[in-house]
Write an enzyme that holds these catalytic residues in place. Structure first.
Site, PDB file in Angstrom:
ATOM      1  N   ARG A  91       0.689  -1.080   0.205  1.00 27.04           N
ATOM      2  CA  ARG A  91       0.019   0.142  -0.033  1.00 27.04           C
ATOM      3  C   ARG A  91       0.747   1.194   0.003  1.00 27.04           C
ATOM      4  O   ARG A  91       1.835   1.353   0.752  1.00 27.04           O
ATOM      5  CB  ARG A  91      -1.020   0.105   1.143  1.00 27.04           C
ATOM      6  CG  ARG A  91      -1.851  -1.072   1.153  1.00 27.04           C
ATOM      7  CD  ARG A  91      -2.907  -1.033   2.241  1.00 27.04           C
ATOM      8  NE  ARG A  91      -2.203  -1.371   3.733  1.00 27.04           N
ATOM      9  CZ  ARG A  91      -1.773  -0.416   4.416  1.00 27.04           C
ATOM     10  NH1 ARG A  91      -1.805   0.908   4.472  1.00 27.04           N
ATOM     11  NH2 ARG A  91      -1.135  -1.110   5.425  1.00 27.04           N
ATOM     12  N   TYR A 230      -1.404  -3.438  -6.871  1.00 25.40           N
ATOM     13  CA  TYR A 230      -1.273  -4.242  -5.626  1.00 25.40           C
ATOM     14  C   TYR A 230      -2.351  -4.264  -4.723  1.00 25.40           C
ATOM     15  O   TYR A 230      -2.530  -3.146  -4.352  1.00 25.40           O
ATOM     16  CB  TYR A 230       0.162  -3.911  -5.269  1.00 25.40           C
ATOM     17  CG  TYR A 230       0.546  -5.009  -4.142  1.00 25.40           C
ATOM     18  CD1 TYR A 230       1.031  -6.106  -4.514  1.00 25.40           C
ATOM     19  CD2 TYR A 230       0.511  -4.830  -2.585  1.00 25.40           C
ATOM     20  CE1 TYR A 230       1.632  -6.990  -3.606  1.00 25.40           C
ATOM     21  CE2 TYR A 230       0.731  -5.687  -1.875  1.00 25.40           C
ATOM     22  CZ  TYR A 230       1.276  -6.823  -2.403  1.00 25.40           C
ATOM     23  OH  TYR A 230       1.699  -7.775  -1.390  1.00 25.40           O
ATOM     24  N   LYS A 239      -9.516  -2.575   1.715  1.00 28.94           N
ATOM     25  CA  LYS A 239      -9.327  -1.276   2.349  1.00 28.94           C
ATOM     26  C   LYS A 239     -10.272  -0.109   2.086  1.00 28.94           C
ATOM     27  O   LYS A 239     -10.472   0.698   3.024  1.00 28.94           O
ATOM     28  CB  LYS A 239      -7.909  -0.980   2.585  1.00 28.94           C
ATOM     29  CG  LYS A 239      -7.173  -2.166   3.178  1.00 28.94           C
ATOM     30  CD  LYS A 239      -7.623  -2.515   4.384  1.00 28.94           C
ATOM     31  CE  LYS A 239      -7.132  -3.805   5.101  1.00 28.94           C
ATOM     32  NZ  LYS A 239      -5.765  -4.276   5.596  1.00 28.94           N
ATOM     33  N   HIS A 259     -10.639  -2.633  11.240  1.00 31.21           N
ATOM     34  CA  HIS A 259      -9.210  -3.224  10.927  1.00 31.21           C
ATOM     35  C   HIS A 259      -9.142  -4.448  11.957  1.00 31.21           C
ATOM     36  O   HIS A 259      -8.277  -4.466  12.352  1.00 31.21           O
ATOM     37  CB  HIS A 259      -8.419  -2.435  10.740  1.00 31.21           C
ATOM     38  CG  HIS A 259      -7.162  -3.067  10.004  1.00 31.21           C
ATOM     39  ND1 HIS A 259      -5.954  -2.711  10.027  1.00 31.21           N
ATOM     40  CD2 HIS A 259      -7.176  -4.120   8.998  1.00 31.21           C
ATOM     41  CE1 HIS A 259      -5.073  -3.606   9.270  1.00 31.21           C
ATOM     42  NE2 HIS A 259      -5.775  -4.379   8.764  1.00 31.21           N
ATOM     43  N   SER A 281      -1.508  -3.509  10.168  1.00 27.90           N
ATOM     44  CA  SER A 281      -0.881  -4.578   9.183  1.00 27.90           C
ATOM     45  C   SER A 281       0.192  -5.446   9.663  1.00 27.90           C
ATOM     46  O   SER A 281       1.436  -4.703  10.176  1.00 27.90           O
ATOM     47  CB  SER A 281      -0.883  -3.618   7.874  1.00 27.90           C
ATOM     48  OG  SER A 281      -1.916  -3.047   7.628  1.00 27.90           O
ATOM     49  N   CYS A 283       0.837  -7.421  11.813  1.00 31.09           N
ATOM     50  CA  CYS A 283       0.986  -7.577  13.250  1.00 31.09           C
ATOM     51  C   CYS A 283       0.071  -8.742  13.903  1.00 31.09           C
ATOM     52  O   CYS A 283      -0.062  -8.880  15.044  1.00 31.09           O
ATOM     53  CB  CYS A 283       0.635  -6.295  13.906  1.00 31.09           C
ATOM     54  SG  CYS A 283       1.748  -4.986  13.763  1.00 31.09           S
ATOM     55  N   ASP A 306      -9.382  -9.793   8.709  1.00 34.90           N
ATOM     56  CA  ASP A 306      -8.662  -8.514   8.651  1.00 34.90           C
ATOM     57  C   ASP A 306      -9.948  -7.228   8.803  1.00 34.90           C
ATOM     58  O   ASP A 306      -9.461  -6.227   9.168  1.00 34.90           O
ATOM     59  CB  ASP A 306      -8.413  -8.340   7.053  1.00 34.90           C
ATOM     60  CG  ASP A 306      -7.496  -7.355   6.782  1.00 34.90           C
ATOM     61  OD1 ASP A 306      -6.398  -7.298   7.404  1.00 34.90           O
ATOM     62  OD2 ASP A 306      -7.579  -6.580   5.855  1.00 34.90           O
ATOM     63  N   ARG A 399       2.174 -12.031  -0.409  1.00 36.29           N
ATOM     64  CA  ARG A 399       0.987 -12.600   0.261  1.00 36.29           C
ATOM     65  C   ARG A 399       0.310 -13.877  -0.360  1.00 36.29           C
ATOM     66  O   ARG A 399       0.564 -14.143  -1.730  1.00 36.29           O
ATOM     67  CB  ARG A 399      -0.076 -11.533  -0.358  1.00 36.29           C
ATOM     68  CG  ARG A 399       0.316  -9.939   0.487  1.00 36.29           C
ATOM     69  CD  ARG A 399      -0.509  -9.796   1.854  1.00 36.29           C
ATOM     70  NE  ARG A 399       0.132  -8.833   2.441  1.00 36.29           N
ATOM     71  CZ  ARG A 399      -0.486  -8.271   3.583  1.00 36.29           C
ATOM     72  NH1 ARG A 399      -1.802  -8.939   4.046  1.00 36.29           N
ATOM     73  NH2 ARG A 399       0.208  -7.336   4.310  1.00 36.29           N
TER      74      ARG A 399
END
Ligand code: GTP
Ligand code: SPV
Ligand code: MN
Length: 618
Positions: A91, A230, A239, A259, A281, A283, A306, A399
């Site tokens: 991002r 991406y 998001k 989130h 993110s 974590c 998420d 990912r």
């Protein structure tokens, strides 16, 4: 070309009519598709139906174009390996904008540009940006189609990779168009990689543009994205819609778009609790959502990894729903030791892998996939790789994109239009020091203070420096669709929307505290079940806590460490609250709060003062 195109003769200047052969009569949608086609000048328009046949055609084309490599079906059936341009790997927060009419409504944490200015700038970029390409129309729904008020979106994109990813990540295709009918509302999401092709020009495997804009118009509920292919920059249901736009909708309508992962925890006595957790993110959300507890008799089932949308039920409790349909999970660190359920989901195939390494027998690999790497790999940049290599084989933000339906421990309630009642909310971050393994908030306001002051070391999930401690309120810093002070006030207002006793209990966790040698103090992963257990037992009034200036921590012996190889000193260090370390946080929190000016709720300043006082008494 196997696609049903709505125009046959591509010509750079002539626009193509969306209405010809369109599988809908939704006038607003047709008009918007026409308008975008006129602006972006694609060669053709393709309406996505979400079928298996369509997936097969798209992935075949992407393989032919060199964007995807088909993996060995004996290893990962119906799965593909993608490598991005090395500049398009995460991002881009610097290029992300909240374009509210008034600058103050975007708040001090967001980039802002006036909607008209942004639209003028981006229209110029979009002008002819899809030349030589197919423009895909992707109707999607965030959350179950059976919801009382389904949340629709339509993404227009010139990237087939995005279409394939959206098919995994959202409920997508003809069923959505059918539900949209002729006049239901939808969030228009426009995406272009910004790489038009001239007559005869060869395409790149990963087209993108150096110039990037990820723009949100919260008042008119629109998303415009340009230049990146991406993840969070291009899969606009994730998001952009489900957090930035949805948070603005949620504020207007009195609910929360967060989130957060959602999990179901069942105790040996068969009591069930639902827990939502917000970590920044990279974590640990995906890992906690799919946890295999090491303590006997405790079971975790997954609802989301998420994003959580939480609305009040008729009984006054907060009910959470995962708007997504797939996982876009961090690959490195995911292995049979750490997250076996993710491995079981991935094994079934039907997945896209981006920026991981490729094995010689057509499988994927990344750091942590297995204890020892294969002798030879092709790394995420397409180079030969051996364990002697100086760089890691997979990008730290590589990912896997995998359907949630393949998670073996997916909870039955996943598809429930009602959602699940949340008993506890966890906030947490990545902090090498100061923050103990778990702290229970004193009450809702104190819990909101904990969330508002959440701090974490930056990770590879966003472009920029890694390992820098920053405030990341409720793990929403990059995802707030409006002013952060107003957001905190919205969280505090939950107490007026129901009986406070019905609200979830708030906890703060840190799996990432380190010892003097730099090793993690707490083993994490499956052992985190012990921490969930203590939280649930607190809620049920069965576990002991010690009051500290920052909140309640497990009393000696209250955290179940049976069978855990951890010395008493190590456990104490993981749980410790050092008043001196916390006193150092006070000016940082004051500076953080100061940024918000008049919109910061006075209650949070009062909480800070109270914390200061408790620390000074210590
Ligand atoms: P986003 O998808 O970016 O929002 O990330 P996420 O919050 O879902 O994080 P994820 O679960 O993918 O974890 C990110 C990284 O942290 C991975 O490399 C994990 O292996 C690692 N990790 C997750 N949980 C733990 C834990 O309990 N302890 C330690 N030490 N590492 C963890
Ligand atoms: C995150 O960064 O929090 C993610 C990955 O979940 S992305 O989809 O790129 O936002
Ligand atoms: Mn995330």
């Amino acid at each position: 070309n196997p696609h049903t195109k709505t125009s046959e003769a591509p010509s750079p200047s002539a626009s193509v009519a969306a209405t010809t052969h369109a599988p809908t009569t939704h006038a607003k949608l047709l008009a918007w598709v026409d308008e975008v086609a006129e602006l972006c000048q694609p060669d053709s328009i393709y309406w996505c139906d979400g079928s298996d046949a369509e997936w097969a055609e798209l992935t075949n084309e992407l393989v032919a174009a060199g964007t995807l490599v088909r993996l060995n079906p004996a290893k990962k059936p119906n799965s593909f390996w993608a490598r991005t341009d090395p500049s398009d790997v995460a991002r881009v927060e610097e290029r992300t904008y909240i374009c509210s009419a008034k600058e103050k409504d975007a708040g001090p944490t967001n980039n802002w540009m006036a909607p008209d200015d942004m639209k003028r700038t981006m229209r110029e970029l979009y002008q002819g940006s899809m030349r030589g390409r197919t423009m895909y129309v992707v109707p999607f729904c965030m959350g179950p189609l059976d919801n009382e008020n389904p949340m629709f979106g339509v993404e227009i994109t010139d990237s087939a990779y995005v279409v394939a990813s959206m098919r995994i990540m959202t409920r997508m295709g003809q069923a959505v168009l059918d539900k949209l009918g002729t006049d239901k509302n939808f969030v228009p999401c426009l995406h272009s990689v910004g790489a038009p092709l001239n007559e005869g020009q060869k395409d790149k495997a990963w087209p993108c543009n150096e110039t990037k804009y990820i723009s949100h118009f919260p008042e008119t509920r629109e998303i415009w994205s340009y230049g990146s292919g991406y993840g969070g920059n291009s899969l606009l249901g994730k998001k952009c819609y489900s957090l930035r736009i949805a948070s603005a909708i949620a504020k207007d309508e009195g609910w929360l778009a967060e989130h957060m992962l959602i999990l179901k925890l069942t105790s040996p006595k068969q009591e069930t609790h639902y827990i939502a957790a917000a970590f920044p993110s990279a974590c640990g959300k995906t890992n906690l959502a799919m946890l295999e507890p090491t303590i006997p008799g405790w079971k975790v089932e997954t609802l989301g990894d998420d994003i959580a949308w939480m609305r009040f039920g008729e009984d006054g409790r907060l009910y959470a729903q995962n708007p997504e349909f797939g996982m876009f999970g961090v690959a490195p660190g995911t292995g049979w030791q750490t997250n076996p359920n993710a491995m079981r989901a991935i094994e079934q195939g039907n997945s896209l892998f981006t920026n991981v390494a490729l094995t010689d027998d057509g499988d994927v690999w990344w750091e942590g996939y297995s204890p020892k790497p294969p002798a030879h790999l092709t790394d995420w940049k397409g180079r030969d790789w051996t364990s002697e290599a100086k760089e890691v084989s997979s990008h730290p933000n590589s990912r896997f994109c995998t359907p949630l339906s393949q998670v073996p421990i997916l909870a039955n309630e996943f598809d429930s239009p009602q959602g699940v009642p949340i008993s506890a909310i966890f906030f947490g971050g990545r902090r090498a020091s100061t923050v103990p393994l778990i702290t229970e908030s004193r009450d809702w306001t104190h819990g909101v203070f904990m969330g508002a002051t959440l701090s974490s070391e930056t990770t590879a999930a966003a472009a920029g420096k890694v390992g820098v401690v920053r405030r990341d309120p409720m793990a929403m810093l990059p995802f707030l669709g409006y002013d952060g002070g107003d957001y905190f006030a919205h969280w505090l207002s939950m107490q007026q929307r129901t009986e406070p006793a019905k609200l979830p209990r708030i906890f703060y966790v840190n799996w990432f505290r380190r010892d003097d040698e730099g090793s993690f103090l707490w083993p994490g992963f499956g052992e985190n079940g012990r921490v969930l257990k203590w939280a649930i037992e607190r809620i049920e009034g069965r576990a002991e806590a010690t009051e500290t200036p920052i909140g309640n921590v497990p009393a000696q012996g209250a955290l179940d460490v049976t069978g855990l190889h951890l010395t008493a000193d190590e456990l104490e260090a993981a749980l410790a609250v050092d008043a001196e370390e916390w006193k150092d946080e006070i000016p940082m929190i004051a500076e953080w709060f100061g940024k918000f000016g008049s919109t910061l709720p006075a209650e949070l300043w009062t909480e800070l003062d109270a914390l200061k006082e408790r620390l000074n008494k210590n």
